[in-house]
Design a protein around this motif. Structure first.
Motif, PDB file in Angstrom:
ATOM      1  N   PHE A 118       0.849  -1.120   0.079  1.00 11.37           N
ATOM      2  CA  PHE A 118       0.082   0.252  -0.003  1.00 11.37           C
ATOM      3  C   PHE A 118       0.793   1.291  -0.008  1.00 11.37           C
ATOM      4  O   PHE A 118       1.941   1.367   0.587  1.00 11.37           O
ATOM      5  CB  PHE A 118      -0.787   0.015   1.228  1.00 11.37           C
ATOM      6  N   LYS A 119       0.491   2.409  -0.848  1.00  9.08           N
ATOM      7  CA  LYS A 119       1.059   3.575  -0.919  1.00  9.08           C
ATOM      8  C   LYS A 119       0.136   4.761  -0.428  1.00  9.08           C
ATOM      9  O   LYS A 119      -1.173   4.369  -0.633  1.00  9.08           O
ATOM     10  CB  LYS A 119       1.595   3.829  -2.223  1.00  9.08           C
ATOM     11  N   THR A 200     -12.003   2.355   1.521  1.00 14.74           N
ATOM     12  CA  THR A 200     -11.305   3.250   0.631  1.00 14.74           C
ATOM     13  C   THR A 200     -10.122   2.505  -0.035  1.00 14.74           C
ATOM     14  O   THR A 200      -9.877   2.647  -1.148  1.00 14.74           O
ATOM     15  CB  THR A 200     -10.577   4.631   1.161  1.00 14.74           C
ATOM     16  N   ARG A 201      -9.351   1.787   0.868  1.00 14.53           N
ATOM     17  CA  ARG A 201      -8.478   0.940   0.250  1.00 14.53           C
ATOM     18  C   ARG A 201      -8.946   0.049  -0.758  1.00 14.53           C
ATOM     19  O   ARG A 201      -8.330  -0.134  -1.788  1.00 14.53           O
ATOM     20  CB  ARG A 201      -7.709   0.187   1.331  1.00 14.53           C
ATOM     21  N   LEU A 205      -8.464  -0.794  -5.113  1.00 17.11           N
ATOM     22  CA  LEU A 205      -8.057  -1.796  -5.523  1.00 17.11           C
ATOM     23  C   LEU A 205      -8.860  -2.479  -6.693  1.00 17.11           C
ATOM     24  O   LEU A 205      -8.810  -3.549  -7.002  1.00 17.11           O
ATOM     25  CB  LEU A 205      -8.010  -3.052  -4.586  1.00 17.11           C
ATOM     26  N   GLY A 206     -10.079  -1.582  -6.789  1.00 14.06           N
ATOM     27  CA  GLY A 206     -11.077  -2.050  -7.718  1.00 14.06           C
ATOM     28  C   GLY A 206     -12.279  -2.950  -7.286  1.00 14.06           C
ATOM     29  O   GLY A 206     -13.186  -3.550  -8.087  1.00 14.06           O
ATOM     30  N   ILE A 207     -11.968  -3.011  -5.808  1.00 16.00           N
ATOM     31  CA  ILE A 207     -13.131  -3.778  -5.247  1.00 16.00           C
ATOM     32  C   ILE A 207     -14.316  -2.896  -5.053  1.00 16.00           C
ATOM     33  O   ILE A 207     -14.285  -1.931  -4.601  1.00 16.00           O
ATOM     34  CB  ILE A 207     -12.734  -4.595  -3.864  1.00 16.00           C
ATOM     35  N   THR A 208     -15.510  -3.294  -5.673  1.00 14.08           N
ATOM     36  CA  THR A 208     -16.713  -2.309  -5.738  1.00 14.08           C
ATOM     37  C   THR A 208     -17.799  -2.626  -4.940  1.00 14.08           C
ATOM     38  O   THR A 208     -18.882  -2.065  -4.841  1.00 14.08           O
ATOM     39  CB  THR A 208     -17.199  -2.094  -7.297  1.00 14.08           C
ATOM     40  N   GLU A 209     -17.919  -4.120  -4.572  1.00 16.76           N
ATOM     41  CA  GLU A 209     -19.106  -4.663  -4.109  1.00 16.76           C
ATOM     42  C   GLU A 209     -18.538  -5.560  -2.761  1.00 16.76           C
ATOM     43  O   GLU A 209     -17.555  -6.034  -2.486  1.00 16.76           O
ATOM     44  CB  GLU A 209     -19.940  -5.601  -4.565  1.00 16.76           C
ATOM     45  N   ALA A 210     -19.521  -5.607  -1.680  1.00 19.91           N
ATOM     46  CA  ALA A 210     -19.226  -6.125  -0.373  1.00 19.91           C
ATOM     47  C   ALA A 210     -20.522  -6.835  -0.030  1.00 19.91           C
ATOM     48  O   ALA A 210     -21.834  -6.431  -0.714  1.00 19.91           O
ATOM     49  CB  ALA A 210     -18.717  -5.421   0.674  1.00 19.91           C
ATOM     50  N   ILE A 211     -20.577  -7.798   0.938  1.00 18.02           N
ATOM     51  CA  ILE A 211     -21.594  -8.364   1.341  1.00 18.02           C
ATOM     52  C   ILE A 211     -21.835  -8.146   3.069  1.00 18.02           C
ATOM     53  O   ILE A 211     -20.906  -8.258   3.616  1.00 18.02           O
ATOM     54  CB  ILE A 211     -21.434 -10.120   1.217  1.00 18.02           C
TER      55      ILE A 211
END
Length: 269
Positions: A118-119, A200-201, A205-211
């Protein structure tokens, strides 16, 4: 920043990211130490001056002006004290929460075959700045609420001809309320800031969804949150889940312990 993709068509879920108890404990101690210091000062000066004029309290209203002067000085002193430390205290807490969030997410990514370093990013800097600003406001609100309540208790006691014993009991009660509020701020913000940093991280990283995942904790769980967890409600990280008529994230409501399981996109996404 690398955009993640997994070798599955449907994607893969990561483990829920949870707040760190050590970060919360450190923040709670910093806040409650300040509260204890303030309460000890207020308790000493209010009782010392009330004791001097107690015989007059039942006879006329002039002692009220003396006590008002004492409260004005105490309010100015402790407002300044909290203002002086609020910025550094909030920034230190946010740095610690971000550090834990980054380490936890990095380890989970490694377990899933992704080596990410991470940067600093503009999005993370903005999230950190907003989180710190919110905590500065909360820290400064502690003496404002406490001293306002103390002033009200002192003036009511003086005008009603109350005795020192009754006032002392009231001071103790107000201290307890403020001490618990400081602890709540640490607990609540530890969840919210950690969740915001991780989210935000993940979006970077291109993650757009969660459960949505319910914690199964607490004595009075929100039924809507229980249902969201049972239904494995899928929501967008940039928007949140629509629950109870509003867009929210896990942990964003007071005393909510729910978490999320982010979804790494698959090659069909």
């Amino acid at each position: 920043m690398t955009k993640l993709r997994c070798d599955s068509a449907k994607g893969r879920t990561l483990a829920p990211q949870r707040p760190n108890a050590g970060v919360e404990a450190a923040y709670r101690k910093a806040l409650t130490d300040l509260v204890e210091e303030m309460a000890a000062s207020v308790d000493y000066w209010v009782k010392a001056n009330y004791r001097k004029i107690e015989p007059q309290v039942a006879q006329d209203a002039s002692p009220a002006s003396v006590l008002q002067g004492i409260m004005n000085k105490l309010t100015a002193r402790w407002r300044t004290r909290f203002n002086e430390v609020a910025d550094e205290l909030a920034r230190r807490f946010v740095r610690q929460a971000q550090g834990h969030a980054d380490r936890q997410l990095s380890l989970d990514l490694q377990r899933n075959g992704f080596a990410i370093k991470f940067k600093p990013t503009q999005a993370m800097k903005q999230t950190a700045a907003l989180s710190a600003a919110e905590n500065v406001t909360l820290i400064k609100s502690i003496p404002e609420q406490y001293l306002s309540q103390i002033e009200g208790a002192v003036m009511r006691s003086a005008l009603a001809g109350g005795d020192l014993g009754t006032l002392t009991a009231d001071l103790k009660q107000r201290y307890g309320i403020t001490h618990r509020r400081a602890a709540f701020i640490a607990r609540d913000q530890n969840r919210k800031v950690g969740e915001a940093m991780t989210r935000t991280r993940q979006m970077g990283l291109g993650i757009t969804e969660a459960i949505w995942q319910h914690s199964h904790g607490g004595k009075h769980p929100r039924e809507s949150h229980v249902k969201a967890g049972r239904d494995k409600l899928r929501y967008r990280l940039d928007k949140g889940a629509y629950i109870d008529g509003q867009w929210i994230f896990p942990g964003s409501e007071p005393n909510c312990r729910c978490v999320s399981k982010p979804i790494i996109p698959g090659f069909d996404d």
